[in-house]
Motif scaffolding. Structure first.
Motif, mmCIF file in Angstrom:
data_model
loop_
_atom_site.group_PDB
_atom_site.id
_atom_site.type_symbol
_atom_site.label_atom_id
_atom_site.label_comp_id
_atom_site.label_asym_id
_atom_site.label_seq_id
_atom_site.Cartn_x
_atom_site.Cartn_y
_atom_site.Cartn_z
ATOM 1 N N VAL A 1 -83.101 -70.970 53.009
ATOM 2 C CA VAL A 1 -82.866 -70.767 54.480
ATOM 3 C C VAL A 1 -81.672 -71.898 54.812
ATOM 4 N N ARG A 2 -80.629 -71.202 55.492
ATOM 5 C CA ARG A 2 -79.624 -72.188 55.895
ATOM 6 C C ARG A 2 -79.334 -71.760 57.349
ATOM 7 N N LEU A 3 -79.988 -72.718 58.226
ATOM 8 C CA LEU A 3 -79.948 -72.622 59.516
ATOM 9 C C LEU A 3 -78.376 -72.289 60.107
ATOM 10 N N ASP A 4 -77.413 -72.718 59.707
ATOM 11 C CA ASP A 4 -76.133 -72.507 59.850
ATOM 12 C C ASP A 4 -75.432 -71.261 59.623
ATOM 13 N N ILE B 1 -87.297 -78.801 60.030
ATOM 14 C CA ILE B 1 -86.826 -77.480 59.784
ATOM 15 C C ILE B 1 -88.119 -77.227 58.616
ATOM 16 N N SER C 1 -87.365 -79.199 52.078
ATOM 17 C CA SER C 1 -86.333 -79.298 53.401
ATOM 18 C C SER C 1 -85.639 -80.830 53.019
ATOM 19 N N ALA D 1 -80.870 -66.876 57.358
ATOM 20 C CA ALA D 1 -80.490 -67.782 58.395
ATOM 21 C C ALA D 1 -81.665 -68.395 59.279
ATOM 22 N N ASP D 2 -82.688 -67.702 58.890
ATOM 23 C CA ASP D 2 -84.123 -67.989 59.890
ATOM 24 C C ASP D 2 -85.094 -68.079 58.694
ATOM 25 N N CYS E 1 -85.274 -75.127 52.479
ATOM 26 C CA CYS E 1 -84.621 -75.054 53.791
ATOM 27 C C CYS E 1 -83.554 -76.247 53.825
ATOM 28 N N ALA F 1 -80.425 -78.133 55.943
ATOM 29 C CA ALA F 1 -79.638 -78.267 57.237
ATOM 30 C C ALA F 1 -78.344 -78.674 56.888
#
Ligand code: ADP
Ligand code: MG
Length: 912
Positions: free
Chosen positions: A602-605, A504, A499, A625-626, A574, A576
């Protein structure tokens, strides 16, 4: 033998060409048909080949015998096909006649009309005869073997049954050994069933022409909507509309009735009111239609019954009623006959749902992901076509790489489990584990008109069949996204998390651990290579922290290193979003999507829960997303990898089982107790003994003298061994709760005191005493079996002892258990680590436990009258296992044969 002599009932089944026939016992009304079959529809050659014992008798005599009133030692079955108005035609007959001196042996004969030999009539009849014969305790078929009768030998051989040829003077005889659990018999049954099933579904899923009945002029009505969708989807063949009150609808000429159509449609979609459905079905059947999709809901029992009977009579497969419709995206068909707002996009997921609403949601999400649909069927109330049929269809069509089922109830779970077990070897089969909660089960029962299935049995079914069961639709689609686009991980469950934001990475690591995945420390050499490409300040522990400064090249290189390292089985990346000007994913897009190990992002946005990142090589990286979604998907993929790594199913049969003796005990008990009941201690020990289940030596005693003798024989005076006394009376439940168990007794005085205590406490009730040696201490386990009314026999295993209900730590598997099932059953309870050497204790005797479960499984599969076995506790230590308390219950019930090829009948519980 005193068995439950129920006369077999009529059953519908498919011939090898996919047509429907009825198999039923013959009666006096069939005399003319049987005579006609023998006299006119079999060539002399055929008669000689097929007739065996019948061959030398006149057709009249045969017909007399075959159609005589029912007898317990004789059975004749006929195979009938509908022929014209209410008529039926006899295609073939089989019979068995039990040898009066050898009740396990029956003479059999088969006769099939000349023109029907290639359709598997004989084979189907024999399958049903085998089933009925086993039900009555017959284990061997014999037939005269005329020298030229190789065809018959072949039939039995093809059946997968063991056939021996015996010479008796000039005569040869075939001896066929019957065993409904024989794997070669079952797999040849599967083979034939599958071929017939797929063929029968062709008119439904590959129709050349289609009609919609009940198209109203009112836009937005169900029939009208489906018609519009079929036309908008540019269906390849002719489309006809039926409405007696309109000239044209939607620019299409209308026909007043099905009979007035210009051709015979393969498939008819029915959207008329409930009271008209049966008549429309009759019209369709008489015209020669081969498949119906009934959208209408609210049919009462009578209407339902007529609908299904009509379909069977005319060899029509039926989807629904109460369904959304079907879709087939094959470019040669292009059929979108469902009234959901969504249009099925061509793709590779096969979807079958009981609930239309779930179907719409699944199609929308699969379309959005670009996975698309190969075929879609809304099963509705599942009168005929079920999840089992679709699994076989997808297995054979070359367009499906994911099978998605949403079932709320199971019609014949064991046949389904067998099919799924095979299909999951080639394509993933995903399902939502619906109805987990009590409230969810109530919901499922009320809206599908079928009882929902208890959790433990359903989970057993999924686990044994290799089905990926998720908690919800979201999780299902997220898992499908990974399975569709990425290779499977290995079986270790080891994951590397990488990440560009440490926090994250930590979230992702937690999510992995919660899903049962492992984050191993990375090998030093790999860590060094990572640090060499990553920015200053990065950390190459697991999770790997690249810092926010990481550029696209370095990131892609690091991901590649992890995926190819062999140190982990999957990589979770992951990201950000940063405003540093470079898109960290740029290089990932230009790299290969598929490596030796799966990669999930994983892309939190991200706005949608799951999406794909398209790569230049045409591949797709799943993006979540999660982190929890990604971790769960990886965990499901790992489970699938583990399932595939298991050796193909082999059902062990332990040595030294005496099935005949056990059956004699069962018959004898049921003769005395026609209602069934719990067995007394002596019979319990005898029955378990026949299957070699390790019960501690238990001596039955009735007075003080007897009790002391028994104790003395089990633990001679002066010997350090101790004994246990248990008071017994019929109907007792938990003995220790009421002081009916005295353990650790040493010496005559202690035994006498315990005995007198029982007499004082229980008085008249006391029927006798069970005296046992005190077992060596160990872990107290529970093992047993139950007969589930829908799922059949299940073997249970878990933590035991007097706190069993409190612990409630049990797992179940459907019998018969394969070697792999036994292993997973042993490791399934939460307390299982206690068995494998917990905190320095030596592991218990696992071989003995495996052997006991195999024996329980054999017991459960062989004796259908056995409804409950409770072995609690089974005390396990490193030196062995012994069961000190057993309860068994028998009930008179006909043998359920889960595998017999037959079509569904309406459930009795169907709502009015
Ligand atoms: P119930 O389950 O009806 O209360 P059990 O026969 O299972 O009665 O006995 C209760 C408990 O007593 C068992 O869980 C076990 O701990 C102990 N026990 C019973 N029989 C023996 C035996 N032969 N050797 C050792 N312990 C025993
Ligand atoms: Mg007990």
């Amino acid at each position: 033998m005193a068995r439950t002599m129920s006369q077999p009932t009529a059953a519908d089944a498919l011939l090898s060409d996919g047509g429907t026939v009825t198999i039923r016992p013959l009666d006096a009304g069939d005399h003319a048909a049987v005579l006609d079959l023998h006299a006119n529809r079999m060539s002399p050659d055929n008669q000689r080949m097929r007739f065996f014992a019948m061959s030398r008798r006149a057709p009249e005599l045969s017909a007399d015998r075959l159609c005589a009133p029912a007898r317990t030692d004789f059975l004749a079955l006929g195979c009938f096909v509908a022929a014209g108005l209410g008529e039926e035609q006899l295609l073939g007959v089989v019979e068995y006649d039990v040898d009066s001196r050898r009740p396990m042996v029956a003479e059999i004969a088969v006769a099939v009309a000349d023109d029907r030999h290639l359709l598997g009539v004989g084979t189907l009849l024999i399958e049903h005869l085998v089933h009925a014969a086993l039900d009555r305790g017959v284990r061997i078929f014999e037939a005269e073997a005329l020298s030229e009768n190789h065809a018959m030998l072949q039939v039995f051989h093809d059946l997968g049954l063991r056939v021996e040829r015996h010479l008796e003077g000039p005569e040869a005889r075939f001896v066929v050994l019957l065993d409904e659990n024989d794997e070669s018999y079952l797999s040849s049954l599967d083979e034939r069933g599958r071929g017939a099933d797929v063929l029968s579904l062709v008119p439904l899923l590959h129709p050349r022409s289609i009609a919609v009945v009940g198209v109203s002029e009112r836009p937005g009505s169900v029939g009208r909507t489906v018609l519009e969708k079929i036309r908008a989807g540019r269906f390849e063949g002719p489309v006809w509309a039926v409405n007696p009150h309109a000239e044209t609808i939607d620019g299409l000429p209308c026909h007043p009735s099905v009979a007035a159509l210009p051709g015979i449609p393969d498939l008819v979609v029915v959207a008329v009111p409930a009271d008209r459905v049966p008549d429309v079905a009759v019209d369709c059947g008489q015209l020669g239609v081969r498949a119906l999709v009934v959208l209408t809901s609210g049919l009462d029992r009578h209407q339902s019954q007529r609908l299904l009977e009509t379909c069977r009579r005319h060899s029509m497969r039926l989807v629904g009623p109460n369904c959304l419709g079907i879709a087939q995206t094959d470019p040669a068909v292009r059929l979108d006959a469902q009234f959901g707002a969504v249009v099925a996009a061509p793709g590779s997921a096969g979807v079958a749902v009981q609930s239309g609403g779930v179907g719409i949601a699944l199609m929308e999400r699969l379309n959005a992901l670009g996975i698309g649909i190969s075929s879609f069927v809304s099963l509705g109330d599942k009168y005929d076509v079920s999840g089992n049929d679709l699994l076989q269809w997808w297995e054979h069509d070359r367009r499906t790489d994911l099978a998605i089922l949403h079932l709320e109830s199971f019609g014949s779970p064991r046949a389904f489990a067998r099919t799924a077990r095979r299909v999951t070897r080639t394509i993933p089969v995903l399902t939502v584990d619906a109805g987990r909660s009590a409230a969810g089960r109530r919901g499922a029962a009320s809206h599908t008109a079928a009882a929902a299935t208890p959790t433990v049995t359903r989970q057993a079914l999924f686990a044994q069949a290799g089905i990926t069961a998720t908690a919800g639709i979201g999780e299902l689609v997220e898992t499908a996204a990974l399975l569709h686009a990425q290779p499977l991980p290995g079986t270790t469950g080891k994951v590397a998390v990488i990440s560009n934001a440490g926090g994250i990475g930590v979230l992702a690591a937690d999510a992995c651990a919660e899903s049962g995945l492992i984050l191993p420390e990375l090998p030093a050499e790999l860590a060094q290579r990572l640090l060499a490409v990553l920015p200053q300040g990065s950390s190459a522990a697991n999770p790997v922290d690249t810092t926010a400064a990481v550029g696209p090249d370095a990131l892609a290189t690091a991901v590649g290193l992890l995926a190819e390292s062999g140190a982990v089985d999957a990589v979770l990346l992951c990201l950000a979003p940063t405003a540093l000007g470079t898109d960290p994913m740029r290089e990932l897009r230009t790299g290969p999507a598929r490596r030796t190990r799966p990669i999930a992002l994983v892309r939190l946005d991200q706005q949608t829960p799951v999406d794909y990142l398209a790569t230049h090589d045409g591949g797709k990286l799943p993006c979540y997303a999660d982190p929890q979604s990604a971790a769960r998907a990886l965990a499901h993929a790992t489970d699938r990898a583990r399932w595939l790594a298991q050796p193909a199913a082999a059902v062990p049969r332990p040595e030294g089982i005496d099935r005949e003796a056990a059956e004699a005990i069962v018959d004898c008990f049921l003769a005395d107790h026609p209602e069934g009941g719990w067995l007394e201690p002596v019979v319990t020990a005898q029955l378990l003994g026949c299957y070699g289940v390790p019960l501690v030596p238990s001596v039955w005693a009735t007075g003080e003298h007897d009790t002391l003798e028994a104790a003395g024989s089990l633990a001679p005076t002066g010997h350090e061994h101790r004994v246990v006394l248990k008071a017994y009376w019929p109907g007792q439940v938990h003995k220790s709760d009421v002081g009916a168990v005295r353990t650790g007794l040493h010496g005559r005085n202690a035994v006498r005191d315990a005995y007198r205590g029982f007499v004082r406490d229980f008085g008249e009730r006391l029927a006798g005493i069970v005296v046992q040696p005190q077992a060596a201490p160990g872990t107290e386990l529970f093992a047993g079996m139950v007969q589930d009314p829908v799922f059949g026999p299940l073997v249970l295993f878990g933590m035991g002892g007097t706190a069993v209900d409190l612990l409630d730590d049990r797992a179940a598997r459907l019998a018969p258990l394969t070697t792999a099932d036994i292993r997973t059953l042993l490791t399934s309870p939460h307390g299982a680590p206690l068995l494998f050497g917990y905190r320095g204790a030596p592991p218990v005797d696992l071989d003995a436990l495996e052997d006991m479960l195999a024996r329980l499984s054999a017991l459960a599969s062989d004796l259908p009258q056995l409804t409950d076995v409770d072995l609690n506790p089974v005390i396990a230590s490193k030196d062995g296992i012994s069961c000190v308390d057993a309860r068994l219950r028998l009930e008179p019930r006909p043998t359920p044969d889960p595998y017999l090829r037959r079509l569904r009948r309406l459930p009795d519980t169907h709502q009015e």
